[in-house]
Design an enzyme around this catalytic site. Structure first.
Site, PDB file in Angstrom:
ATOM      1  N   ASP A   1       0.873  -1.173   0.000  1.00  0.00           N
ATOM      2  CA  ASP A   1       0.000   0.000   0.000  1.00  0.00           C
ATOM      3  C   ASP A   1       0.911   1.224   0.000  1.00  0.00           C
ATOM      4  O   ASP A   1       2.120   1.115   0.219  1.00  0.00           O
ATOM      5  CB  ASP A   1      -0.886  -0.013   1.263  1.00  0.00           C
ATOM      6  N   SER A   2       0.307   2.398  -0.184  1.00  0.00           N
ATOM      7  CA  SER A   2       1.083   3.635  -0.084  1.00  0.00           C
ATOM      8  C   SER A   2       1.559   3.873   1.349  1.00  0.00           C
ATOM      9  O   SER A   2       2.475   4.656   1.568  1.00  0.00           O
ATOM     10  CB  SER A   2       0.207   4.816  -0.514  1.00  0.00           C
TER      11      SER A   2
ATOM     12  N   CYS B   1      -4.416  -1.529  -1.940  1.00  0.00           N
ATOM     13  CA  CYS B   1      -4.565  -0.083  -2.100  1.00  0.00           C
ATOM     14  C   CYS B   1      -5.472   0.131  -3.302  1.00  0.00           C
ATOM     15  O   CYS B   1      -5.160  -0.333  -4.410  1.00  0.00           O
ATOM     16  CB  CYS B   1      -3.183   0.520  -2.363  1.00  0.00           C
TER      17      CYS B   1
ATOM     18  N   GLU C   1      -2.301   8.277   8.711  1.00  0.00           N
ATOM     19  CA  GLU C   1      -0.850   8.032   8.712  1.00  0.00           C
ATOM     20  C   GLU C   1      -0.174   8.656   9.935  1.00  0.00           C
ATOM     21  O   GLU C   1       0.937   8.287  10.287  1.00  0.00           O
ATOM     22  CB  GLU C   1      -0.207   8.590   7.428  1.00  0.00           C
TER      23      GLU C   1
ATOM     24  N   CYS D   1     -11.076   3.131   0.135  1.00  0.00           N
ATOM     25  CA  CYS D   1      -9.659   3.372   0.391  1.00  0.00           C
ATOM     26  C   CYS D   1      -9.297   2.507   1.588  1.00  0.00           C
ATOM     27  O   CYS D   1     -10.025   2.507   2.595  1.00  0.00           O
ATOM     28  CB  CYS D   1      -9.416   4.849   0.699  1.00  0.00           C
TER      29      CYS D   1
ATOM     30  N   HIS E   1      -7.187   2.743   3.833  1.00  0.00           N
ATOM     31  CA  HIS E   1      -6.898   3.430   5.110  1.00  0.00           C
ATOM     32  C   HIS E   1      -8.170   3.576   5.960  1.00  0.00           C
ATOM     33  O   HIS E   1      -8.098   3.609   7.189  1.00  0.00           O
ATOM     34  CB  HIS E   1      -6.344   4.836   4.853  1.00  0.00           C
TER      35      HIS E   1
HETATM   36  N1  DGL Z   1      -4.793   3.217   0.899  1.00  0.00           N
HETATM   37  C1  DGL Z   1      -5.003   3.825  -0.323  1.00  0.00           C
HETATM   38  C2  DGL Z   1      -6.194   3.401  -1.104  1.00  0.00           C
HETATM   39  O1  DGL Z   1      -6.734   2.371  -0.831  1.00  0.00           O
HETATM   40  C3  DGL Z   1      -4.269   4.997  -0.785  1.00  0.00           C
HETATM   41  C4  DGL Z   1      -4.359   6.254  -0.087  1.00  0.00           C
HETATM   42  C5  DGL Z   1      -3.395   7.229  -0.677  1.00  0.00           C
HETATM   43  O2  DGL Z   1      -2.206   6.951  -0.636  1.00  0.00           O
HETATM   44  O3  DGL Z   1      -3.849   8.263  -1.194  1.00  0.00           O
HETATM   45  O4  DGL Z   1      -6.595   4.075  -2.001  1.00  0.00           O
END
Ligand code: DGL
Length: 273
Positions: free
Chosen positions: A13-14, A76, A155, A187, A189
Site C-alpha cells: 500500500d502507499s 490499495c 498516517e 480506500c 486506510h
Molecule cells: N490506501 C489507499 C487506497 O486504498 C491509498 C491512499 C493514498 O495513498 O492516497 O486508495
C-alpha cells in the site's frame, strides 16, 4: 513442515492502509507468511498521476517477488486503479489480487437507493471505478467524496481527533441529508476510522469494509494456485517494510493492529528498492 515454509504473500500500500487488508488475510490464512510494504515515503498516492503510481507499484512488486512472494495483493484502491492491469501484463504468470470499491454489494444492500463512496481522487478517476459503477450501480444514486486529508490523519495516528472528525463530517453529513443508507470505504486506510464513521452516520447506515471479501479471494487463489502448500493454523511470520520511517510505522502497527512487529526501513534509490 513448519508453517513458515509456506510460500509468502506480498502485500503493499502507499502506507498503513493495507494493514486493514493484511489483518483480514491473517484471519483467513494464519499459516501463510506475509511480507508487507508501506510506501510511506510517497504517501498519499491519491493525488498522483497514473504513470507515477505505476512506477512505484512495479518497483515494489519486483522487491516483493525478490523476497520470495508467490502472489501479490495490491492492498490499495489507488494503486489498483492505476496499475493492476499494468502489473498483470508486466509480471505475466504472477497472481495478483487488487482492490475495487465495493459498489456491487452496496447496490445490492441499499434500500434507499442512495450509496456514499469514500475514495481518493485517483480511484474515482480510474477506469476500474467507472466500470464497477456502470456494471453494478444501475438504478442506484452514488454520492462521492475524496475526504481530502483523511489519509494523512490516519498516517499520523489521528483516528479520533477533531480535525479527522471534521473531514468525515464534511463528507458524510451532506450524504446523510440526501438519504444514503450505505457507505462504501473505497480506500484501505479508512477502515481504521470506522468507529468515528459509525458515530457520525449512526446505527441505520451500513459501512462496507471490503477487506474480508478480499481476504477470501486471496485464500481461494492461494489454495488453487499453490495447492501443495500446507495451511497450518500455526501463525506464520509477517515481515514489515517501510520506505519511510521505521519508528513511525512501528508505532502505527502497534496502534492499528496491536502488533509489536519489527519494521525494516527500505529507502528508495533512484526509483528502485
Ligand atoms: N490506501 C489507499 C487506497 O486504498 C491509498 C491512499 C493514498 O495513498 O492516497 O486508495
Amino acid at each position: 513442515m513448519p508453517a513458515d515454509r509456506n510460500i509468502p504473500v506480498g502485500v503493499f500500500d502507499s502506507g498503513v492502509g493495507g494493514l486493514s487488508v493484511l489483518r483480514a488475510i491473517r484471519v483467513r490464512l494464519p499459516g501463510v507468511p506475509l511480507i508487507y510494504l508501506g510506501d510511506q515515503a510517497n504517501v498519499p498516492y491519491g493525488p498522483r498521476s497514473q504513470q507515477e503510481v505505476q512506477g512505484f507499484s512495479e518497483s515494489i512488486t519486483r522487491f516483493l517477488l525478490a523476497q520470495g512472494a508467490g502472489m501479490i495483493v495490491v492492498a490499495c484502491n489507488t494503486a489498483s486503479a492505476a496499475s493492476l492491469k499494468y502489473l498483470r501484463n508486466k509480471f505475466a504468470g504472477i497472481p495478483f489480487v487488487g482492490m475495487e470499491p465495493a459498489v456491487k454489494p452496496a447496490a445490492e444492500l441499499t434500500r434507499s437507493g442512495l450509496v456514499g463512496v469514500l475514495a481518493t481522487p485517483a480511484t474515482f478517476q480510474g477506469a476500474l471505478y467507472a466500470s464497477v459503477v456502470e456494471r453494478f450501480a444501475q438504478g442506484v444514486t452514488i454520492l462521492q467524496d475524496t475526504c481530502p486529508g483523511l489519509v494523512h490523519q490516519i498516517e499520523t495516528g489521528e483516528l479520533e481527533s477533531l480535525a479527522t472528525r471534521d473531514i468525515l463530517e464534511k463528507a458524510l453529513l451532506p450524504m446523510l441529508a440526501r438519504g444514503i443508507d450505505t457507505v462504501v470505504l473505497g480506500c484501505t486506510h479508512y477502515p481504521f476510522v470506522i468507529p468515528l464513521i459509525s458515530k457520525i452516520v449512526g446505527p441505520n447506515v451500513r459501512v462496507i469494509d471490503p477487506a474480508p471479501a478480499v481476504a477470501r479471494q486471496v485464500e481461494n487463489l492461494y489454495a488453487s494456485l499453490l495447492p501443495e502448500q500446507r495451511l497450518e493454523s500455526k501463525t506464520a511470520s509477517v515481515n514489515y517494510y517501510t520506505t519511510g520511517s521505521s519508528e513511525l510505522m512501528q508505532s502505527l502497527l502497534k496502534q492499528l493492529l496491536g502488533d509489536q512487529g519489527e519494521v525494516m526501513e527500505l529507502p528508495w534509490n533512484h526509483g528502485e528498492l
